[in-house]
Design an enzyme around this catalytic site. Structure first.
Site: not given
Ligand code: AMP
Length: 210
Positions: A15, A90, A124, A157, A168
């Site tokens: 996204k 969300r 990431r 992160r 998540r």
């Protein structure tokens, strides 16, 4: 052309990457609640202090905080601005709140399987300053550990560590996946397979929006 676009899809589905490219190409504003919250946490604002614990565990920040944050943001936009919502809504409650403020004319759902999501998220790396995202294998920065765009040191992160990633994905399934049906019923849903290279996926995204 669609001008109020919601990007749906699990964490790691692309996204942010696709939203940023689309924003640049169309001159639209990309509003990412995740980026806003991380900035609030870094700056130690009242919102950041409230949100941090939820974010660290991979849980959702309470609806009222997010809805107020977005209401203010949307109200501050110039009329006629095209908007790409990344990571918001969300929950169904957030989607109702958004729908009462603006008309969403496209909900673009990026479909990626769980194994690939875990691979993407755990590898990431993110820029704390300009929010650019990299992947150690698929999209490494030119100079290891340094953001190509602004030269800052990249970081992982906390919520991209494997234990939190699995939570998540569970949270996504329980709270956010119902939005696929929600927007499908409104006739605004389009699903794109989010696998393959970034440019190929972007071609599909572009076709859906234009
Ligand atoms: P993201 O960068 O979109 O993956 O978001 C990172 C974290 O911020 C999420 O795991 C949540 O804790 C929080 N967050 C971001 N957007 C929302 C939202 N719309 N509702 C609730 N929590 C959110």
């Amino acid at each position: 052309m669609k001008t109020n676009i919601v990007l749906l899809g699990p964490p790691g589905s692309g996204k942010g990457t696709q939203g940023e490219k689309l924003g640049q190409e169309l001159g639209f504003v990309r509003l990412s609640t995740g980026d806003m919250l991380r900035e609030a946490v870094r700056n130690g604002t009242p919102l950041g202090l409230k949100a941090k614990e939820y974010m660290d565990s991979g849980a959702l920040v309470p609806n009222d905080l997010i809805i107020n944050l977005m209401k203010e943001k949307i109200a501050s936009l110039e009329e006629g601005t095209g908007v790409i919502f990344d990571g918001f809504p969300r929950t169904v409650e957030q989607a109702d709140a958004l729908g009462s403020q603006i008309d969403v004319d496209l909900a673009l759902n990026l479909d990626v399987d769980d194994q690939e999501l875990v691979n993407r998220l755990t590898k990431r790396r993110t820029c704390p300053k300009c929010n650019a995202v990299y992947h150690l294998a698929y999209k490494p920065p030119v100079k290891e550990g340094i953001c190509d765009k602004c030269g800052s040191d990249l970081y992982q992160r906390d919520d991209d560590r494997e234990e939190t990633v699995l939570n998540r994905l569970r949270v996504y399934r329980d709270n956010t996946m119902p939005l696929i049906e929600y927007y499908s019923k409104k006739g605004t849903l389009k699903t794109i397979r989010g696998l393959g290279n970034i440019e190929e996926i972007f071609d599909e995204v572009r076709k859906t929006v234009l």
